[in-house]
Write a protein that holds these residues in place. Sequence first.
Motif, PDB file in Angstrom:
ATOM      1  N   HIS A 321      74.525  11.262  35.031  1.00 56.20           N
ATOM      2  CA  HIS A 321      75.594  12.168  35.245  1.00 56.20           C
ATOM      3  C   HIS A 321      77.301  11.873  35.051  1.00 56.20           C
ATOM      4  CE1 HIS A 321      77.111  16.011  37.711  1.00 56.20           C
ATOM      5  NE2 HIS A 321      76.297  16.507  36.748  1.00 56.20           N
ATOM      6  N   ALA A 322      77.322  11.025  35.701  1.00 55.92           N
ATOM      7  CA  ALA A 322      78.781  10.689  35.710  1.00 55.92           C
ATOM      8  C   ALA A 322      79.236  10.713  34.360  1.00 55.92           C
ATOM      9  CB  ALA A 322      79.275   9.831  36.374  1.00 55.92           C
ATOM     10  N   ALA A 323      78.767   9.870  33.928  1.00 55.19           N
ATOM     11  CA  ALA A 323      79.162   9.489  32.112  1.00 55.19           C
ATOM     12  C   ALA A 323      77.967  10.655  31.369  1.00 55.19           C
ATOM     13  CB  ALA A 323      77.937   8.282  31.719  1.00 55.19           C
ATOM     14  N   GLN A 324      77.995  11.519  31.558  1.00 51.34           N
ATOM     15  CA  GLN A 324      78.254  13.250  31.495  1.00 51.34           C
ATOM     16  C   GLN A 324      77.132  12.771  30.002  1.00 51.34           C
ATOM     17  OE1 GLN A 324      81.507  14.845  30.192  1.00 51.34           O
ATOM     18  NE2 GLN A 324      82.559  14.787  31.501  1.00 51.34           N
ATOM     19  N   LYS A 325      76.171  12.076  30.468  1.00 48.49           N
ATOM     20  CA  LYS A 325      74.980  11.878  29.827  1.00 48.49           C
ATOM     21  C   LYS A 325      73.878  12.956  29.855  1.00 48.49           C
ATOM     22  CE  LYS A 325      74.887   7.211  28.824  1.00 48.49           C
ATOM     23  NZ  LYS A 325      74.627   5.880  29.069  1.00 48.49           N
ATOM     24  N   PRO A 326      73.061  13.433  28.883  1.00 47.93           N
ATOM     25  CA  PRO A 326      71.775  14.752  28.732  1.00 47.93           C
ATOM     26  C   PRO A 326      71.626  14.631  29.749  1.00 47.93           C
ATOM     27  CG  PRO A 326      72.266  14.448  26.741  1.00 47.93           C
ATOM     28  CD  PRO A 326      73.014  13.353  27.405  1.00 47.93           C
ATOM     29  N   ILE A 327      70.829  15.312  30.607  1.00 46.28           N
ATOM     30  CA  ILE A 327      69.718  15.499  31.805  1.00 46.28           C
ATOM     31  C   ILE A 327      69.221  16.959  31.469  1.00 46.28           C
ATOM     32  CG2 ILE A 327      69.158  15.180  34.331  1.00 46.28           C
ATOM     33  CD1 ILE A 327      72.133  13.262  34.655  1.00 46.28           C
ATOM     34  N   TYR A 328      67.923  16.460  31.471  1.00 46.35           N
ATOM     35  CA  TYR A 328      67.299  18.363  31.576  1.00 46.35           C
ATOM     36  C   TYR A 328      66.071  17.857  32.705  1.00 46.35           C
ATOM     37  CZ  TYR A 328      63.936  21.321  29.953  1.00 46.35           C
ATOM     38  OH  TYR A 328      62.726  22.868  30.382  1.00 46.35           O
ATOM     39  N   ALA A 329      66.093  18.651  33.486  1.00 47.56           N
ATOM     40  CA  ALA A 329      65.242  18.631  34.646  1.00 47.56           C
ATOM     41  C   ALA A 329      65.071  20.446  34.875  1.00 47.56           C
ATOM     42  CB  ALA A 329      66.146  18.588  36.169  1.00 47.56           C
ATOM     43  N   MET A 373      64.081  31.629  27.696  1.00 50.38           N
ATOM     44  CA  MET A 373      64.954  31.162  27.402  1.00 50.38           C
ATOM     45  C   MET A 373      65.855  31.952  26.280  1.00 50.38           C
ATOM     46  SD  MET A 373      66.395  27.687  28.216  1.00 50.38           S
ATOM     47  CE  MET A 373      68.481  27.485  27.779  1.00 50.38           C
ATOM     48  N   ASN A 374      66.718  32.397  26.665  1.00 53.21           N
ATOM     49  CA  ASN A 374      67.673  32.752  24.993  1.00 53.21           C
ATOM     50  C   ASN A 374      68.598  31.550  24.504  1.00 53.21           C
ATOM     51  OD1 ASN A 374      66.567  35.615  23.941  1.00 53.21           O
ATOM     52  ND2 ASN A 374      67.930  36.529  26.179  1.00 53.21           N
ATOM     53  N   THR A 375      68.864  31.462  23.130  1.00 53.25           N
ATOM     54  CA  THR A 375      69.562  30.273  23.460  1.00 53.25           C
ATOM     55  C   THR A 375      70.064  30.818  21.957  1.00 53.25           C
ATOM     56  OG1 THR A 375      67.464  29.047  21.991  1.00 53.25           O
ATOM     57  CG2 THR A 375      67.533  28.781  24.330  1.00 53.25           C
ATOM     58  N   PRO A 376      70.826  29.577  21.901  1.00 55.42           N
ATOM     59  CA  PRO A 376      71.969  29.688  20.307  1.00 55.42           C
ATOM     60  C   PRO A 376      70.649  29.406  19.149  1.00 55.42           C
ATOM     61  CG  PRO A 376      72.597  28.561  21.939  1.00 55.42           C
ATOM     62  CD  PRO A 376      71.888  28.332  22.608  1.00 55.42           C
ATOM     63  N   SER A 377      69.548  29.039  19.054  1.00 48.27           N
ATOM     64  CA  SER A 377      68.971  28.861  18.402  1.00 48.27           C
ATOM     65  C   SER A 377      67.515  29.962  18.318  1.00 48.27           C
ATOM     66  CB  SER A 377      68.338  27.287  18.198  1.00 48.27           C
ATOM     67  OG  SER A 377      69.079  25.976  18.150  1.00 48.27           O
ATOM     68  N   GLY A 378      67.308  30.680  19.225  1.00 40.50           N
ATOM     69  CA  GLY A 378      66.829  31.602  19.294  1.00 40.50           C
ATOM     70  C   GLY A 378      65.352  31.241  20.857  1.00 40.50           C
ATOM     71  N   GLU A 379      64.574  32.470  20.924  1.00 41.06           N
ATOM     72  CA  GLU A 379      64.097  32.419  22.004  1.00 41.06           C
ATOM     73  C   GLU A 379      63.334  30.829  22.066  1.00 41.06           C
ATOM     74  OE1 GLU A 379      61.137  35.995  23.645  1.00 41.06           O
ATOM     75  OE2 GLU A 379      60.528  35.504  22.141  1.00 41.06           O
ATOM     76  N   LEU A 380      63.521  30.536  23.578  1.00 45.10           N
ATOM     77  CA  LEU A 380      62.191  28.987  23.577  1.00 45.10           C
ATOM     78  C   LEU A 380      61.302  30.158  24.959  1.00 45.10           C
ATOM     79  CD1 LEU A 380      61.843  26.220  24.319  1.00 45.10           C
ATOM     80  CD2 LEU A 380      63.506  26.172  26.162  1.00 45.10           C
ATOM     81  N   ALA A 435      65.039  20.740  21.181  1.00 42.53           N
ATOM     82  CA  ALA A 435      66.526  19.399  21.171  1.00 42.53           C
ATOM     83  C   ALA A 435      68.086  19.155  22.192  1.00 42.53           C
ATOM     84  CB  ALA A 435      65.770  19.326  19.419  1.00 42.53           C
ATOM     85  N   ALA A 436      68.368  20.109  22.273  1.00 39.91           N
ATOM     86  CA  ALA A 436      69.782  20.778  22.219  1.00 39.91           C
ATOM     87  C   ALA A 436      69.875  19.652  24.334  1.00 39.91           C
ATOM     88  CB  ALA A 436      70.595  21.989  22.367  1.00 39.91           C
ATOM     89  N   PHE A 437      68.193  19.588  24.132  1.00 39.49           N
ATOM     90  CA  PHE A 437      68.590  19.574  26.355  1.00 39.49           C
ATOM     91  C   PHE A 437      68.583  18.385  25.983  1.00 39.49           C
ATOM     92  CE2 PHE A 437      64.821  23.086  26.750  1.00 39.49           C
ATOM     93  CZ  PHE A 437      65.517  23.899  27.718  1.00 39.49           C
TER      94      PHE A 437
END
Length: 442
Positions: A321-329, A373-380, A435-437
């Motif tokens: 997390h400190a390296a600002q890498k993606p974490i999806y939880a 969930m609304n996202t820039p790529s549409g509804e998830l 994929a954006a996560f």
Amino acid sequence: MAGKLVSTGSFAPIVMVSAIASGQGKTTVTAALARHLRNQGKRVRVFKTGADFIDPMVLAQACGTPVLSLDLWLLGLPACRRLLAQAAAESDIVLIEGVMGLYDGTPSSADLANAFGVPVMAVVDASSMAQTLGAVVLGLRDYGPVKMAGVIANRVASAGHLQMIQSALGEIPLLASLPRQEKVLPERHLGLVLPDEVANIDELLDELAAQVQLQEDIWTNLLPSHFKEEELQALNSPELPRLLEHKVIAIARDAAFAFLYPANVTCLQEMGASLVYFSPLADEAIPEQADAVYLPGGYPELHGKILNEAQRWTTSIRAFHAAQKPIYAECGGMLSLVESLSDTTDQTWALAGLLPGKITMQKRLAALGMQSMNTPSGELRGHTFHYSKFETSFPVADWTIRQRDQQQGEAIYRKQGLHASYFHAYFPSNPVASAAFFLPQL
């Protein structure tokens, strides 16, 4: 997901296994029937209606093949049709376990059955009734209506009891029955216990399968399913964009992080991701080659002491997390990242601490149902199901939307590369958004 769909040949019968309500024994009966037919040498495929993790694990253990979700809102009608057609082309019978009662929800199990002309097997708990079972089944058939294949009488007390039931059904076939079960699939607060945690699970399933009494030849009562040629030609799904090419995603997988849609795994792989697995409960660090981390839901609340003492895991997730890498939880995955967790025994454990605040387990259900969930790529699309509450001063980045009333749903938290929420996303509903996560946020 992607792939060429078979468009010719015969298709196996498809049947919906449903009931008047939850608690009638749908999952036990579906698992017992699937194992019974498998033990007879039949190729059995099973689907589960709605958003569920544990029931599909049990059903997969019973039938020996992966059990995917099948839901008109979560997947959409074309995707449901493609999955059903593929399964029916590759098996001898396809079972769809419904969710809640036959007509509960929008869309309901009855809506799914009627969308594909699938007949319904009604599971009825007969332990407290006899002839009244006929009225229950007639109501289930005619309310919608649905095409009724027949009845599976569960928890039957004796041969005389079964005869009373059969005499009350009239023209509706009694397809099968199960006696009252001395051994049952164990449960806890989110549903059945995970199959890996049940000693001798295969012996239990075989025992249940041996108790299934087929009253009529199920194969002569169920007709082959039918799919129009023009429908099938339009169903071959397009290749997904390779947005995760050359990306390595580390997925936590153990008893604390077990709630993972098989379709989510497939979706990530078809977008080019390489997947590696690790166990926080075994105090394993995040694999060094990982570009992103996926923390699925599960039961971290049952393993607070172990997670508290897992220093390699904790150190690695903090450094990641400190390296600002993606974490999806999601859900349980988020629970593992808060400052503290009060479990079901009122003990409090310090956890990874990436999100300030405290999770408290409670006996009352906090949230349940489909959300988006609304996202820039549409509804998830996805769902939520949890018995805990999160008290935090950390600002909410966004909110999901409840499907049933379009009102505010679950909070979404974003912190550097971390995306966390109680919301369980179903990735195939919007692969690009999913994929954006796992990609760095510019």
